[in-house]
Motif scaffolding. Structure first.
Motif, PDB file in Angstrom:
ATOM      1  N   TRP A 153      31.456  33.399  41.871  1.00  0.00           N
ATOM      2  CA  TRP A 153      30.882  33.055  43.174  1.00  0.00           C
ATOM      3  C   TRP A 153      29.366  33.136  43.191  1.00  0.00           C
ATOM      4  O   TRP A 153      28.751  32.910  44.230  1.00  0.00           O
ATOM      5  N   ARG A 171      54.078  27.055  53.447  1.00  0.00           N
ATOM      6  CA  ARG A 171      53.813  28.068  54.470  1.00  0.00           C
ATOM      7  C   ARG A 171      54.996  28.981  54.676  1.00  0.00           C
ATOM      8  O   ARG A 171      54.877  30.197  54.764  1.00  0.00           O
ATOM      9  N   GLY A 204      50.553  29.883  49.594  1.00  0.00           N
ATOM     10  CA  GLY A 204      50.337  29.251  50.892  1.00  0.00           C
ATOM     11  C   GLY A 204      49.355  28.093  50.866  1.00  0.00           C
ATOM     12  O   GLY A 204      49.410  27.214  51.726  1.00  0.00           O
ATOM     13  N   ILE A 205      48.434  28.076  49.917  1.00  0.00           N
ATOM     14  CA  ILE A 205      47.427  27.017  49.920  1.00  0.00           C
ATOM     15  C   ILE A 205      47.727  25.944  48.878  1.00  0.00           C
ATOM     16  O   ILE A 205      47.637  24.758  49.158  1.00  0.00           O
ATOM     17  N   LEU A 223      37.843  41.353  38.207  1.00  0.00           N
ATOM     18  CA  LEU A 223      37.090  41.401  39.458  1.00  0.00           C
ATOM     19  C   LEU A 223      35.638  41.017  39.217  1.00  0.00           C
ATOM     20  O   LEU A 223      35.042  40.248  39.980  1.00  0.00           O
ATOM     21  N   ARG A 258      39.665  22.853  45.349  1.00  0.00           N
ATOM     22  CA  ARG A 258      39.256  24.225  45.644  1.00  0.00           C
ATOM     23  C   ARG A 258      39.475  25.137  44.446  1.00  0.00           C
ATOM     24  O   ARG A 258      40.087  26.208  44.547  1.00  0.00           O
ATOM     25  N   PHE A 308      48.406  45.346  46.663  1.00  0.00           N
ATOM     26  CA  PHE A 308      47.304  44.397  46.594  1.00  0.00           C
ATOM     27  C   PHE A 308      47.747  43.076  45.977  1.00  0.00           C
ATOM     28  O   PHE A 308      47.227  42.018  46.327  1.00  0.00           O
ATOM     29  N   TYR A 319      26.144  27.136  41.176  1.00  0.00           N
ATOM     30  CA  TYR A 319      27.511  26.663  41.202  1.00  0.00           C
ATOM     31  C   TYR A 319      27.662  25.516  40.211  1.00  0.00           C
ATOM     32  O   TYR A 319      27.019  24.491  40.324  1.00  0.00           O
ATOM     33  N   GLU A 368      38.222  28.973  44.535  1.00  0.00           N
ATOM     34  CA  GLU A 368      39.097  29.907  45.231  1.00  0.00           C
ATOM     35  C   GLU A 368      40.344  30.182  44.412  1.00  0.00           C
ATOM     36  O   GLU A 368      40.802  31.323  44.287  1.00  0.00           O
ATOM     37  N   TYR A 381      50.031  35.542  48.093  1.00  0.00           N
ATOM     38  CA  TYR A 381      50.295  34.917  49.397  1.00  0.00           C
ATOM     39  C   TYR A 381      49.450  33.668  49.561  1.00  0.00           C
ATOM     40  O   TYR A 381      49.940  32.598  49.936  1.00  0.00           O
ATOM     41  N   PHE A 382      48.164  33.792  49.240  1.00  0.00           N
ATOM     42  CA  PHE A 382      47.292  32.628  49.393  1.00  0.00           C
ATOM     43  C   PHE A 382      47.579  31.578  48.336  1.00  0.00           C
ATOM     44  O   PHE A 382      47.518  30.385  48.611  1.00  0.00           O
ATOM     45  N   ILE A 387      48.458  40.022  48.352  1.00  0.00           N
ATOM     46  CA  ILE A 387      47.483  39.204  49.079  1.00  0.00           C
ATOM     47  C   ILE A 387      47.114  37.943  48.305  1.00  0.00           C
ATOM     48  O   ILE A 387      47.231  36.842  48.846  1.00  0.00           O
TER      49      ILE A 387
END
Lengths: 619, 542
Positions: free
Chosen positions: A27, A181, A173-174, A20, A130, A163, A31, A133, A169-170, A166
């Motif tokens: 972030w 999807r 999904g991405i 974490l 990306r 947890f 950058y 992310e 899932y992304f 989540i």
């Protein structure tokens, strides 16, 4: 409330939350470019790995001593989190941030920490958009997984368990394939709907435990104690087992609810697949192992034949399904379903050997299937297809890739000398001896009848995996036009980076295959202490005995009024069928408590019964 | 002047300086209003100047509030009165706790306004006079247990709100929303004043503690039963309008949609939570009055009434949010639903057979603190999307995770937190309310627990719609440009939500400290003792 601090208690918290911290650093400005992001993500995951290896060292160092908190757990840390004092009308609530590891979780922790840098390294060329992310989500996923393996509080366990949904899932999904999807949604809905039932079960368990303890707690050790002392009645256990199983079985996945897995695996990016197969599925089996078996022993025995039957159907069915797949990734995905069936079989043999095999199977599956997904991912990056129909005969062109694919295939199908064999053997052994008492333990629920179909599954496994190898690697060369695609800087065969990713996994496979003893010993201690405690004796299994028995009371004397640390069940029908043993908590904690037993008395207890030397003569 | 006050007979025995100090946070806000009026004359109408003055006022008020919090920790005072029950204003832990939350939130809203409007806004002084005015009204709402003061405070909070909703004269939707809000508000205020006049007529007093005694007596004895109930319902309806509880919620979506986004954010948290604390205080005074065993049964219908109102409010809010395509409107319905959850906490302590007051109150306070961060973050992101795309339609959120990851991630965190999913603070807020309800261990408690859990599942769907829209859909819109400060604000909210989840225990302990020694319970209990042989109701009526 109480804050219990063991030596180096910060270590687990640091491990869990170090990814974490990595995310936050990712972030923060300045950058860097994509290259910088990749490298820093890799660096952060290596920090976590370093901490975990230090934890392994610390764990081994302090292994002989029984820690001051919960016996058998080490590096414990505990801080009050959702606690409330009670009064005459309202029960107190004790829910804490409580982490600790035992011989099982430490190795799963190491597996998780080891796979993550490899996944990140493996994504260097595959993920081109990306990045920030993407790597953040991978690291967040790691937080959830590490947390699950360390949790000693049921609510904390559940929070981490949920947890993990989540980020994955992304990730699916991405960065997933064309049908991402649908895959992400199906994965989310399946796992969430199961775990909502688990949550209901957890809350009811807390309420039920409250009726005995007088306060609400979700401490896993405490609940295990209650389950082992037979306080939770079989009927309640039955329902609670089902509620817990709803969440875990979907995660494993067990046969009728496995349908989300092939889709999710096929669509997920390579690293997602590796983590999904390598660690996330283990959350389900770990849940069964850590919670269902010890807290609901009676229901586990009762329902074991059902679970084992489903597991065997899964083994055979998924093997057959894998055989007809044209998509290599989907084939490996189905093989996961099949393999996890073995895991479940081993767990529900309820023998130390079987559970031991199941736990090492978790590690093995994580290593070899994870590696297979990586190899397939590397192949996909070059050919943009995973269909067996489009590719073939790659061995000549890509000898390194061929070597690793064959190697991990052999590891996966259980070639003696490689890791897969150890797990399979122990699982089948445990299942075979389950019905007997040859290991000085009560008879388990399964038997030799379950071994035969499972063994058939092993043969099928060898067939489809080797069939896949044959089609992909050997025979005439078949390549889609304009491939292999080296536009992203890849070489035709695996490059150094990719080889270095696979080598540690291969080494681990060989090590476990040749010398599994350290792992097995570590598991054995934990299993005998926490999963199938020796004190787990059932009313019908124990011989009526005469003499004085002593119960060492080494649990924390937290309760104020009385403690039902053991329970005597008189098996004479015309006498009051149960009697409490009230243990005086004012006694020094290390003073054993002794009580007389008559010939008709049967004991069920979570504790090792220590027979006082010569006590028979006292009577 | 202080000297004169201290010497005059009417104020004898009162330490005026200390009382003024205890009211200083709100007085500072009033002074800031005056400064904002004076500023255009002295310095100029520049929006940045006005903003700076307001920020200084808020900071000063906050510092004073922190000091006052230390002063009243051991027990509150009833303002400028020697009679504990008859003070118009009172300052205690609870009111100070709310004022602190309110000031932090006002800081956030002002900051949001600074980024969004300070370049183009020509009427900054007017806007801030309204904002500060409503803040003072809300601060007063939580610091009184006097019926007249309640009416005044609600009006002080409401009237500027009407104007703020329609602040942009050129915006027709805003004007329409403002008019709807005004009409609804005026009617509710009228009903409430009617109720208050009835209560005054029945009891001869405006102090809620005394009114409560009479109400309970008439409930227990059956004297004037109908008129007491009607009066109480009228009073409740005025407060329910501010909470936007069913069936007084109709203004909420329209007003929220029409208003400027900063105003929407302000109303969604500040106005509702002030009214909730007010209702909580009234409920507490009533419960404290119920010491007589025969009157205890009286509270059960009241608890059920509030409980059912809460259940309907949150169910309705969640179902209505289902089909919304405007983010502001969706969040408006979500705020109705959250008002429902918070009302449940009040049902906890309007409860006949246990002393749950503090537990419910601290659960409510925790929820409000968390809710402030969730809504500030969510509205902050919506605001920045609106500034860049000009629309708050869900379509403008498409692909936000790619277009502006540093906005989308906090938005996801805020939305997950609004659902109540761990590991975010919304879970903790719901947890304490549900624990308080569960520990009642009766049918009302479990009914509300089940309602809340089912509602959480329902709400998952529509919050997730935004998440899916932001993350999994993408139609290639260009990257969003947004002010860095706004990004920092919403990220701070997100981190706060995460931290409040981890440090749930200190949060709860703090909010328990702030609900300890609440003025009115203790005072009302003394009233019970003093006024035990309370005047017969007939004598009052005469």
């Amino acid at each position: 409330m109480d804050v219990f601090i063991a030596e180096q208690s910060w270590l687990l918290t640091a491990i869990i939350f170090s990814p974490l911290a990595g995310v936050m650093l990712l972030w923060l400005p300045p950058y860097g470019d994509a290259r910088g992001v990749r490298r820093s993500a890799m660096l952060y995951s290596l920090v976590t790995l370093g901490l975990t290896i230090y934890a392994l060292y610390a764990f081994q160092q302090s292994a002989p001593q029984v820690s001051a908190g919960s016996p058998g757990f080490q590096l414990e840390q505990r801080a009050s989190w959702l606690s409330l004092p009670g009064d005459d009308f309202k029960p107190a609530i004790d829910i804490s941030y409580h982490v600790g590891i035992d011989g099982i979780s430490i190795w799963l922790l190491v597996l998780t920490a080891m796979l993550m840098p490899l996944c990140i390294w493996g994504s260097f060329s595959a993920i081109r958009n990306r990045e920030r992310e993407y790597y953040s989500l991978l690291l967040l996923l790691q937080v959830g997984m590490l947390g699950v393996f360390c949790s000693m509080d049921l609510l904390l366990f559940y929070v981490f368990f949920e947890f993990t949904l989540i980020p994955l899932y992304f990730l699916i999904g991405i960065w997933g394939g064309p049908d991402r999807r649908r895959a992400a949604n199906k994965f989310f809905i399946f796992t969430l709907s199961g775990s909502v039932l688990t949550l209901a079960g957890i809350l009811y368990l807390a309420y039920y435990a409250y009726t005995d303890l007088g306060y609400i707690t979700l401490n896993i050790q405490k609940l295990t104690e209650l389950g082992q002392t037979g306080f939770i009645s079989p009927g309640v256990q039955w329902w609670l087992f089902l509620a817990f199983a709803a969440g875990f079985a979907i995660k494993v996945p067990l046969f009728p609810v496995h349908t989300w897995l092939p889709l999710a695996h096929t669509e997920a990016p390579t690293a997602g697949s590796v983590i999904l197969a390598g660690v996330l599925l283990k959350l389900g089996t770990y849940g069964f192992c850590r919670l269902s078996l010890p807290i609901f022993p009676a229901a586990s025995r009762e329902l074991a034949p059902v679970i084992a039957t489903l597991a065997i159907i899964g083994i055979i069915y998924a093997a057959l399904a894998a055989w007809v797949q044209r998509d290599v990734k989907k084939l490996v995905a189905y093989s996961s379903v099949s393999h996890l069936g073995f895991c479940m079989l081993g767990l529900f043999s309820m023998k130390v050997a079987g559970v031991n095999g199941a736990v090492i199977y978790m590690i093995n599956h994580g290593l070899s299937t994870g590696a297979l997904f990586l190899v397939i991912g590397f192949m996909y990056e070059r050919y943009h297809t995973r269909s067996i129909d489009d590719i073939g005969g790659l061995a000549k062109k890509m000898p390194w890739m061929a070597f690793f694919l064959v190697f991990f295939t052999l590891s996966s199908i259980g070639l003696p000398g490689l890791n897969g064999f150890v797990g399979e053997f122990l699982v089948l052994l445990g299942t075979a001896i389950s019905a007997g008492t040859s290991d000085m333990r009560p008879a388990g629920p399964l038997g030799f009848g379950y071994v035969i179909p499972a063994a058939l599954g092993i043969i099928l496994g060898a067939v489809y995996m080797l069939w896949m190898c044959q089609h992909v690697l050997f025979g005439p060369l078949k390549e889609p036009p304009n491939t292999p695609d080296t536009s992203t800087g890849l070489t035709t065969d695996l490059n150094k980076r990719e080889i270095s990713i696979l080598v540690p996994l291969a080494l681990a496979c060989v090590c476990i295959g040749v010398y599994p003893k350290p792992l097995l010993n570590s598991f054995q201690v934990a299993i005998e202490q926490h999963i199938l405690p020796l004190g787990t004796v059932y009313a019908t299994d124990i011989e009526p005995s005469r003499g004085r028995y002593e119960i060492p009371i080494h649990r924390e004397p937290a309760r104020t009024q009385h403690v039902k640390h053991a329970r005597i069940i008189n098996n004479l029908p015309d006498v009051d069928s149960s009697a409490k043993i009230v243990v005086d908590t004012q006694r020094p904690t290390d003073a054993p408590y002794s009580f007389p037993m008559s010939q008709d008395t049967v004991i069920t207890s979570a504790f090792d019964l220590v027979k006082t030397p010569g006590a028979d003569h006292i009577e | 002047m202080t000297m004169w006050l201290a010497q005059s007979n009417a104020w004898a025995g009162i330490d005026v300086t200390r009382h003024l100090f205890l009211f200083s946070p709100m007085l500072t806000l009033v002074c800031t209003m005056l400064a904002v009026v004076a500023c255009p004359i002295i310095v100029g109408r520049s929006a940045k100047t006005i903003g700076a003055v307001v920020v200084m006022g808020i900071i000063a008020s906050f510092i004073l509030a922190v000091r006052v919090a230390g002063e009243v920790a051991g027990g509150g005072i009833s303002g400028l009165s020697t009679q504990p029950a008859s003070g118009m204003l009172l300052v205690d832990n609870l009111s100070i706790a709310f004022q602190l939350i309110l000031l932090i939130f006002m800081g956030g809203v002002t900051y949001l306004w600074w980024m969004g409007s300070s370049d183009s806004e020509e009427n900054a002084p007017e806007f801030f006079i309204l904002l500060l005015g409503s803040a003072v009204g809300m601060g007063l709402m939580v610091s009184t247990s006097n019926l007249l003061m309640i009416a005044l405070a609600i009006e002080t909070a409401s009237l500027p709100s009407y104007a703020m909703v329609g602040f942009d004269k050129r915006d027709r939707r805003g004007a329409e929303a403002s008019l709807k809000y005004l009409i609804f508000g005026a009617i509710s205020a009228a009903i409430m004043l009617y109720g208050i006049s009835l209560l005054y007529g029945l009891s001869g007093s405006l102090s809620v503690a005394i009114v409560a005694q009479h109400c309970i007596q008439s409930l227990a004895s059956g004297h004037n039963l109908v008129i007491t109930l009607v009066a109480l319902m009228c009073l409740l309806s005025g407060i329910a309008f501010k909470i936007s509880a069913f069936p007084f919620h109709f203004w909420c979506p329209d007003a929220f949609e029409g208003a400027k986004i900063e105003v929407t954010a302000w109303l969604s948290v500040a106005s509702k939570s002030a009214a909730l604390i007010l209702l909580a205080r009234l409920a507490m005074v009533f419960c404290a009055g119920v010491s007589a065993p025969e009157a205890i049964g009286m509270l059960s219908p009241l608890a059920w009434g509030i409980g059912i109102m809460a259940a309907i409010t949150c169910t309705l809010g969640n179902f209505a949010a289902y089909k919304q395509t405007s983010a502001k409107r969706l969040l408006a319905y979500s705020s109705i639903a959250h008002a429902g959850y918070m009302l449940m906490a009040i049902a906890v302590f309007v409860h006949p057979h246990s002393d749950h007051g503090q537990e419910g109150m601290s659960a409510l306070l925790t929820y409000i603190a968390i809710y402030m961060f969730m809504n500030l973050g969510a509205f902050g992101v919506v605001a920045m999307v609106v500034w860049d795309t000009g629309s708050d339609n869900l379509a403008s959120f498409t692909g936000l995770l790619r277009r502006a990851p540093l906005l989308a991630v906090p938005m996801i965190i805020c939305l997950m937190s609004l659902v109540g999913l761990p590991p975010f603070a919304g879970f903790i807020g719901k947890w304490w309310i549900l624990v308080a309800l569960g520990r009642l261990n009766d049918s009302l408690g479990w009914f509300l627990v089940i309602t809340a859990v089912v509602n959480t599942l329902i709400s998952l769907y529509y919050y997730m719609r935004i998440v899916v829209q932001m993350s999994l859909r993408d139609d290639g819109q260009p990257a969003l440009s947004f002010p860095l400060g706004g990004m920092a604000l919403v990220n701070i909210c997100a981190i706060a939500l995460f931290a409040m989840f981890g440090f749930a225990q200190p949060l709860k302990t703090t909010s328990e400290q702030f609900t300890r020694n609440i003025f009115d319970t203790t005072m009302a209990k003394t009233v019970v003792v003093d006024a035990a042989p309370a005047q017969p109701i007939e004598s009052v009526q005469r």
